[in-house]
Write an enzyme that holds these catalytic residues in place. Structure first.
Site, PDB file in Angstrom:
ATOM      1  N   ARG A  43       0.790  -1.280   0.014  1.00 40.06           N
ATOM      2  CA  ARG A  43      -0.320  -0.073  -0.339  1.00 40.06           C
ATOM      3  C   ARG A  43       1.630   1.101  -0.380  1.00 40.06           C
ATOM      4  O   ARG A  43       0.562   2.430  -1.083  1.00 40.06           O
ATOM      5  CB  ARG A  43      -1.322  -0.068   1.062  1.00 40.06           C
ATOM      6  CG  ARG A  43      -1.449   1.133   1.222  1.00 40.06           C
ATOM      7  CD  ARG A  43      -2.939   1.165   2.240  1.00 40.06           C
ATOM      8  NE  ARG A  43      -3.636  -0.170   2.686  1.00 40.06           N
ATOM      9  CZ  ARG A  43      -4.411  -0.248   1.557  1.00 40.06           C
ATOM     10  NH1 ARG A  43      -4.513  -0.118   1.319  1.00 40.06           N
ATOM     11  NH2 ARG A  43      -5.196  -1.593   2.556  1.00 40.06           N
TER      12      ARG A  43
ATOM     13  N   ARG B 127      -9.963   2.186  -0.753  1.00 38.77           N
ATOM     14  CA  ARG B 127      -9.176   1.984  -0.569  1.00 38.77           C
ATOM     15  C   ARG B 127      -8.481   3.379   0.632  1.00 38.77           C
ATOM     16  O   ARG B 127      -8.841   4.380   0.485  1.00 38.77           O
ATOM     17  CB  ARG B 127      -7.751   1.864  -2.242  1.00 38.77           C
ATOM     18  CG  ARG B 127      -7.727   1.106  -2.792  1.00 38.77           C
ATOM     19  CD  ARG B 127      -7.338   0.252  -2.957  1.00 38.77           C
ATOM     20  NE  ARG B 127      -7.513  -0.480  -3.615  1.00 38.77           N
ATOM     21  CZ  ARG B 127      -7.915  -1.856  -4.484  1.00 38.77           C
ATOM     22  NH1 ARG B 127      -7.816  -2.989  -2.559  1.00 38.77           N
ATOM     23  NH2 ARG B 127      -8.092  -2.875  -5.036  1.00 38.77           N
TER      24      ARG B 127
ATOM     25  N   LEU C 100      -5.831   5.771   2.050  1.00 42.05           N
ATOM     26  CA  LEU C 100      -5.443   6.222   1.570  1.00 42.05           C
ATOM     27  C   LEU C 100      -3.876   5.467   2.640  1.00 42.05           C
ATOM     28  O   LEU C 100      -4.200   5.915   4.223  1.00 42.05           O
ATOM     29  CB  LEU C 100      -5.136   7.495   1.702  1.00 42.05           C
ATOM     30  CG  LEU C 100      -5.960   7.885   0.280  1.00 42.05           C
ATOM     31  CD1 LEU C 100      -5.945   9.578   0.392  1.00 42.05           C
ATOM     32  CD2 LEU C 100      -5.585   7.227  -0.907  1.00 42.05           C
TER      33      LEU C 100
ATOM     34  N   ASN D 138     -13.734  13.563   1.847  1.00 40.29           N
ATOM     35  CA  ASN D 138     -13.742  11.988   1.890  1.00 40.29           C
ATOM     36  C   ASN D 138     -15.752  12.023   1.952  1.00 40.29           C
ATOM     37  O   ASN D 138     -16.216  12.851   3.049  1.00 40.29           O
ATOM     38  CB  ASN D 138     -13.739  10.832   2.505  1.00 40.29           C
ATOM     39  CG  ASN D 138     -13.718   9.756   1.912  1.00 40.29           C
ATOM     40  OD1 ASN D 138     -14.264   9.594   0.907  1.00 40.29           O
ATOM     41  ND2 ASN D 138     -14.443   8.493   2.811  1.00 40.29           N
ATOM     42  N   THR D 139     -16.873  11.686   1.203  1.00 39.42           N
ATOM     43  CA  THR D 139     -17.506  11.387   1.163  1.00 39.42           C
ATOM     44  C   THR D 139     -18.413   9.797   1.312  1.00 39.42           C
ATOM     45  O   THR D 139     -17.359   9.079   1.919  1.00 39.42           O
ATOM     46  CB  THR D 139     -18.872  11.289  -0.268  1.00 39.42           C
ATOM     47  OG1 THR D 139     -18.501  10.204  -0.842  1.00 39.42           O
ATOM     48  CG2 THR D 139     -18.091  12.912  -0.353  1.00 39.42           C
ATOM     49  N   HIS D 140     -19.419   9.558   2.714  1.00 39.57           N
ATOM     50  CA  HIS D 140     -19.740   7.851   2.886  1.00 39.57           C
ATOM     51  C   HIS D 140     -20.809   8.150   3.034  1.00 39.57           C
ATOM     52  O   HIS D 140     -22.037   8.511   4.062  1.00 39.57           O
ATOM     53  CB  HIS D 140     -18.658   7.995   4.927  1.00 39.57           C
ATOM     54  CG  HIS D 140     -18.807   6.886   4.825  1.00 39.57           C
ATOM     55  ND1 HIS D 140     -18.913   5.780   4.225  1.00 39.57           N
ATOM     56  CD2 HIS D 140     -20.604   6.642   5.915  1.00 39.57           C
ATOM     57  CE1 HIS D 140     -18.774   4.964   5.237  1.00 39.57           C
ATOM     58  NE2 HIS D 140     -19.391   5.083   5.456  1.00 39.57           N
TER      59      HIS D 140
ATOM     60  N   SER E  43     -22.756  12.177   4.732  1.00 41.83           N
ATOM     61  CA  SER E  43     -21.245  13.159   5.158  1.00 41.83           C
ATOM     62  C   SER E  43     -20.568  13.199   4.005  1.00 41.83           C
ATOM     63  O   SER E  43     -20.251  12.105   3.126  1.00 41.83           O
ATOM     64  CB  SER E  43     -20.907  11.540   7.056  1.00 41.83           C
ATOM     65  OG  SER E  43     -21.900  11.040   7.557  1.00 41.83           O
TER      66      SER E  43
ATOM     67  N   ASP F 213      -9.187  11.471   7.910  1.00 42.77           N
ATOM     68  CA  ASP F 213      -7.233  11.095   9.322  1.00 42.77           C
ATOM     69  C   ASP F 213      -6.818  10.038   8.476  1.00 42.77           C
ATOM     70  O   ASP F 213      -7.975   9.390   7.850  1.00 42.77           O
ATOM     71  CB  ASP F 213      -8.125  11.220  10.374  1.00 42.77           C
ATOM     72  CG  ASP F 213      -8.699  11.003  10.364  1.00 42.77           C
ATOM     73  OD1 ASP F 213      -9.443   9.588  10.125  1.00 42.77           O
ATOM     74  OD2 ASP F 213      -9.706  10.547  12.006  1.00 42.77           O
TER      75      ASP F 213
ATOM     76  N   GLY G 246      -7.201   6.913  10.277  1.00 44.09           N
ATOM     77  CA  GLY G 246      -8.583   5.711  10.582  1.00 44.09           C
ATOM     78  C   GLY G 246      -9.507   5.157   9.773  1.00 44.09           C
ATOM     79  O   GLY G 246      -9.555   6.218   8.083  1.00 44.09           O
TER      80      GLY G 246
ATOM     81  N   ASP H 209     -12.991   6.236   7.970  1.00 43.44           N
ATOM     82  CA  ASP H 209     -14.100   7.257   8.156  1.00 43.44           C
ATOM     83  C   ASP H 209     -14.159   7.441   9.385  1.00 43.44           C
ATOM     84  O   ASP H 209     -15.276   7.410  10.401  1.00 43.44           O
ATOM     85  CB  ASP H 209     -15.049   6.353   7.598  1.00 43.44           C
ATOM     86  CG  ASP H 209     -15.653   5.923   6.388  1.00 43.44           C
ATOM     87  OD1 ASP H 209     -14.902   6.496   5.070  1.00 43.44           O
ATOM     88  OD2 ASP H 209     -16.182   5.250   6.208  1.00 43.44           O
TER      89      ASP H 209
END
Length: 195
Positions: free
Chosen positions: A64, A90, A92, A106-108, A135, A140, A142, A144
């Site tokens: 990775r 993925r 990061l 990011n979207t979730h 959201s 970060d 972690g 989400d």
């Protein structure tokens, strides 16, 4: 003008919504490049809108971190002010997140911190909740778990399937993403104080 790089893995429906918003002269951000971790269908949206694109296939790298180093090199060419993960499936590497933090969002498809991870819609249905949501967060290292920039509730209807519920969440997710990118560009959202 805020410059934006968008990273995708799939069909790129959020990407397309952002491209359409950015096409308007009064939108204060421009997408400068679209990247993918595979041969994603959504790259066709970039081509249609005349936006450069690149692919850094995850499976072409032993680790990775090596994949993240190449992704970072590709992004560096464009020096984006903001990186949007739009269905990038993925995680990061921490080194890449640290390099660009807090300028990665990011979207979730859930009302975080409820139902993080790759199966937010399925998990919401399995839990029996009557509402979930969408959201937009700062990324970060972690899963989400970053600071929430915007979110909105979406009801779960009796008899909902994962597909049906996700189709109702997607328009909310797109609208929130566009609003957040606009807010970052205008200074109404300060990523440094949000994180």
């Amino acid at each position: 003008m805020l410059t934006v790089a968008v990273l995708i893995s799939g069909a790129g429906s959020n990407l397309r919504a952002l491209l359409e918003a950015a096409r308007h002269p009064d939108f204060p951000a421009r997408i400068v490049v679209v990247g993918a971790d595979r041969d994603a269908d959504g790259l066709a949206h970039a081509e249609e809108f005349g936006i450069p694109s690149f692919s850094v296939p995850f499976r072409a790298f032993a680790t990775r971190d090596e994949w993240g180093e190449e992704l970072g090199r590709q992004l560096e060419v464009w020096s984006p002010d903001l990186i949007v993960l739009s269905g990038l499936m993925r995680l990061l590497p921490a080194s890449l997140v640290a390099r660009y933090s807090p300028h990665i969002i990011n979207t979730h498809p859930a009302y975080l911190p409820e139902f993080p991870g790759a199966h937010g819609v399925r998990d919401a249905l399995a839990s029996g909740v009557t509402e979930t949501g969408a959201s937009v967060i700062v990324v970060d290292d972690g899963v989400d778990s970053g600071p929430i920039l915007a979110q909105e509730r979406v009801p779960v209807h009796p008899g909902d399937t994962e597909h049906r519920l996700h189709e109702r969440i997607k328009p909310v997710e797109r609208r929130l993403l566009i609003d957040v990118v606009r807010g970052i560009a205008t200074g109404d959202i300060d990523l440094k104080t949000a994180s």
